[in-house]
Design an enzyme around this catalytic site. Structure first.
Site, mmCIF file in Angstrom:
data_model
loop_
_atom_site.group_PDB
_atom_site.id
_atom_site.type_symbol
_atom_site.label_atom_id
_atom_site.label_comp_id
_atom_site.label_asym_id
_atom_site.label_seq_id
_atom_site.Cartn_x
_atom_site.Cartn_y
_atom_site.Cartn_z
ATOM 1 C CB SER A 259 -0.936 0.026 1.205
ATOM 2 O OG SER A 259 -1.451 1.190 1.346
ATOM 3 C CG HIS B 14 -3.980 -1.077 -1.878
ATOM 4 N ND1 HIS B 14 -5.097 -1.704 -2.558
ATOM 5 C CD2 HIS B 14 -4.291 -0.398 -0.933
ATOM 6 C CE1 HIS B 14 -6.079 -1.392 -1.514
ATOM 7 N NE2 HIS B 14 -5.652 -0.338 -0.874
ATOM 8 C CG ASP C 63 -5.082 3.088 0.459
ATOM 9 O OD1 ASP C 63 -5.958 2.313 0.038
ATOM 10 O OD2 ASP C 63 -4.139 2.852 1.279
ATOM 11 C CG MET D 299 -8.047 7.884 1.660
ATOM 12 S SD MET D 299 -7.374 8.069 3.244
ATOM 13 C CE MET D 299 -6.387 6.355 3.277
ATOM 14 C CG HIS E 58 -9.037 1.025 -1.124
ATOM 15 N ND1 HIS E 58 -8.633 0.648 0.182
ATOM 16 C CD2 HIS E 58 -10.369 1.110 -1.022
ATOM 17 C CE1 HIS E 58 -9.611 0.492 0.818
ATOM 18 N NE2 HIS E 58 -10.726 0.924 0.429
ATOM 19 C CG MET F 166 -10.986 4.194 1.358
ATOM 20 S SD MET F 166 -9.967 3.961 2.257
ATOM 21 C CE MET F 166 -8.387 3.829 0.971
ATOM 22 C CG MET G 245 -11.840 -2.064 4.243
ATOM 23 S SD MET G 245 -10.251 -1.752 3.553
ATOM 24 C CE MET G 245 -9.438 -0.756 4.805
ATOM 25 N N GLY H 244 -9.042 4.888 6.219
ATOM 26 C CA GLY H 244 -8.614 6.154 6.660
ATOM 27 C C GLY H 244 -7.206 6.304 6.632
ATOM 28 C CG PHE H 245 -5.884 7.562 9.418
ATOM 29 C CD1 PHE H 245 -4.945 8.802 9.091
ATOM 30 C CD2 PHE H 245 -7.201 7.452 9.808
ATOM 31 C CE1 PHE H 245 -5.717 9.993 9.306
ATOM 32 C CE2 PHE H 245 -7.845 8.789 9.980
ATOM 33 C CZ PHE H 245 -7.159 9.870 9.459
ATOM 34 N N GLY H 246 -3.169 4.382 7.627
ATOM 35 C CA GLY H 246 -2.261 3.072 7.681
ATOM 36 C C GLY H 246 -1.750 2.841 8.961
ATOM 37 N N GLY H 247 -1.055 1.988 9.391
ATOM 38 C CA GLY H 247 -0.310 1.704 10.677
ATOM 39 C C GLY H 247 -1.519 1.153 11.724
ATOM 40 C CG ASP I 43 -6.095 -2.248 2.771
ATOM 41 O OD1 ASP I 43 -5.025 -2.163 3.376
ATOM 42 O OD2 ASP I 43 -6.665 -1.481 1.953
ATOM 43 N N GLY I 44 -5.040 -3.894 5.887
ATOM 44 C CA GLY I 44 -4.862 -3.205 7.091
ATOM 45 C C GLY I 44 -4.399 -4.026 7.893
ATOM 46 N N GLY J 286 1.009 -2.152 4.138
ATOM 47 C CA GLY J 286 1.646 -0.972 3.753
ATOM 48 C C GLY J 286 2.880 -0.838 4.748
HETATM 49 O O1 LIG Z 1 -6.580 1.501 2.963
HETATM 50 C C1 LIG Z 1 -6.064 1.605 3.945
HETATM 51 C C2 LIG Z 1 -6.153 2.319 4.954
HETATM 52 O O2 LIG Z 1 -7.361 3.051 4.891
HETATM 53 C C3 LIG Z 1 -4.816 0.636 3.935
HETATM 54 O O3 LIG Z 1 -4.524 0.641 2.595
HETATM 55 C C4 LIG Z 1 -3.579 1.123 4.573
HETATM 56 O O4 LIG Z 1 -2.825 1.857 3.805
HETATM 57 C C5 LIG Z 1 -2.660 -0.404 4.975
HETATM 58 O O5 LIG Z 1 -2.001 0.041 5.637
HETATM 59 P P1 LIG Z 1 -1.203 -0.876 6.758
HETATM 60 O O6 LIG Z 1 -2.254 -0.931 7.810
HETATM 61 O O7 LIG Z 1 -0.816 -2.151 6.147
HETATM 62 O O8 LIG Z 1 0.230 0.054 7.420
#
Ligand SMILES: O=C(CO)[C@@H](O)[C@H](O)COP(=O)(O)O
Length: 335
Positions: free
Chosen positions: A112, A137, A139, A141, A171, A173, A242, A247-250, A276-277, A298
């Site tokens: 990602s 991937h 994202d 948003m 993706h 969003m 999901m 909305g956010f990574g990590g 994903d996530g 990601g």
């Molecule tokens: O769509 C999303 C978040 O909204 C994901 O694509 C995150 O970007 C995945 O990141 P990690 O959780 O792997 O850091």
């Protein structure tokens, strides 16, 4: 003279005869080598087909069991006899007992880009492509469907110039997924994944995406029950479950989404199921066991010193726990 001419004629005839015999021998041994190779391929094909048939038969039985178990659990949860968490855990257990595993869907790993150093996105993309990524991937948003803003078609278009061959999984969003289909296609998108929660007319949107030639993905937020997706599952190429709030990574991987994946895998043995996530080597096994074959990762990939190692570890997990491959058949870990 006559004697000499006859002698040479005989010799030439013998030579021609020997040459013919040699050629015949070479041809016969080549033919038998080709036949041997064909037989090996045929045998392998048969084994693969047998395995796939077995998996399908198992999955059919599993589906009946899953359906029954899930119905009981859903009724109990509706009557407030079970909490949501316990109901999910029970569903997961039912799926596990029913051996919902082993599918023949190809494992694909998609880093990602949200977790990359966005000041040099193209270099980051090239790094993970060199590390074995199957797709990127991306994202998108809009700050409305999710509380964050990333990028849109112009950024994708520029990235495409630097990475002409890799598959772009977009993706979306966004609150109005119908609005961006053609723009994403023109920018170089290969897959358009819309959120079911945002689509006013999912059937119409699916047709709109298909008309552009892109693959169709349908994403589900963690709170969306899998039952809501069932009417559209057959018409899409990929279902994205999901495993964090979009909305956010990590964020932390939500293992309680796995019953959705397992249920879907039992119902659709050949469908691409993406997660994903929060995915990385420490969490991927649960997703692989449940039947996900497309893994978006990601932070785990981009925070690693050697992304190729993480990508290979994710792939091995799906190959082993999802495809049921033996140790010798697994992708090698880079040294
Ligand atoms: O769509 C999303 C978040 O909204 C994901 O694509 C995150 O970007 C995945 O990141 P990690 O959780 O792997 O850091």
């Amino acid at each position: 003279m006559q004697y000499l001419a006859a002698k040479y004629q005989t010799r030439a005839r013998d030579l021609r005869q020997r040459l013919r015999e040699d050629r015949q021998k070479q041809y016969t041994s080549l033919l038998s080598a080709v036949r041997r190779i064909q037989a090996v391929f045929r045998r392998r094909q048969l084994i693969r087909r047998k395995k796939a048939e077995e998996a399908r038969a198992n999955q059919k039985a599993a589906l009946v069991l899953c359906d029954f178990g899930r119905r009981v659990v859903t009724i109990m949860a509706a009557k407030k006899e079970l909490s949501r968490r316990v109901s999910y855990l029970l569903q997961l257990l039912i799926c596990r007992v029913a051996k919902v595993m082993c599918h023949c869907c190809k494992c694909l790993i998609g880093p990602s880009m949200l977790a990359s150093d966005l000041s040099c996105m193209a270099d980051e993309a090239k790094k993970v492509i060199a590390g074995g990524a199957d797709y990127l991937h991306l994202d998108v948003m809009d700050g409305h469907f999710v509380p964050n803003i990333t990028w849109g078609p112009p950024v994708i278009k520029h990235l495409r110039k630097h990475c002409p061959d890799i598959f772009f999984d977009c993706h979306m969003m966004v609150s109005n997924p119908e609005q961006w289909v053609q723009e994403i296609k023109d920018a170089g998108g290969d897959q358009y994944t819309f959120h079911l929660e945002a689509a006013r007319d999912p059937a119409g949107l699916i047709e709109q995406i298909k008309a552009t030639g892109m693959r169709v993905g349908m994403a589900l937020r963690p709170g969306t029950p899998i039952e809501d997706a069932l009417p559209w599952v057959d018409s899409v190429d990929v279902v994205l479950v999901m495993t964090v709030e979009p909305g956010f990574g990590g964020q932390k991987f939500m293992a309680d989404m796995m019953p959705k994946v397992a249920y879907l895998r039992a119902k659709c043995p050949e469908k691409d199921i993406e997660v994903d996530g929060g995915l990385g080597p420490a969490t991927v096994d649960a997703a692989a066991r449940a039947g996900a074959n497309m893994i978006v990762a990601g932070s785990s990939v981009f925070n690693s010193e050697v992304p190729a190692k993480v990508i290979a570890a994710l792939r091995r997990s799906v190959e082993k726990l999802g495809n049921g491959k033996s140790e010798e058949e697994l992708t090698e870990l880079p040294s």
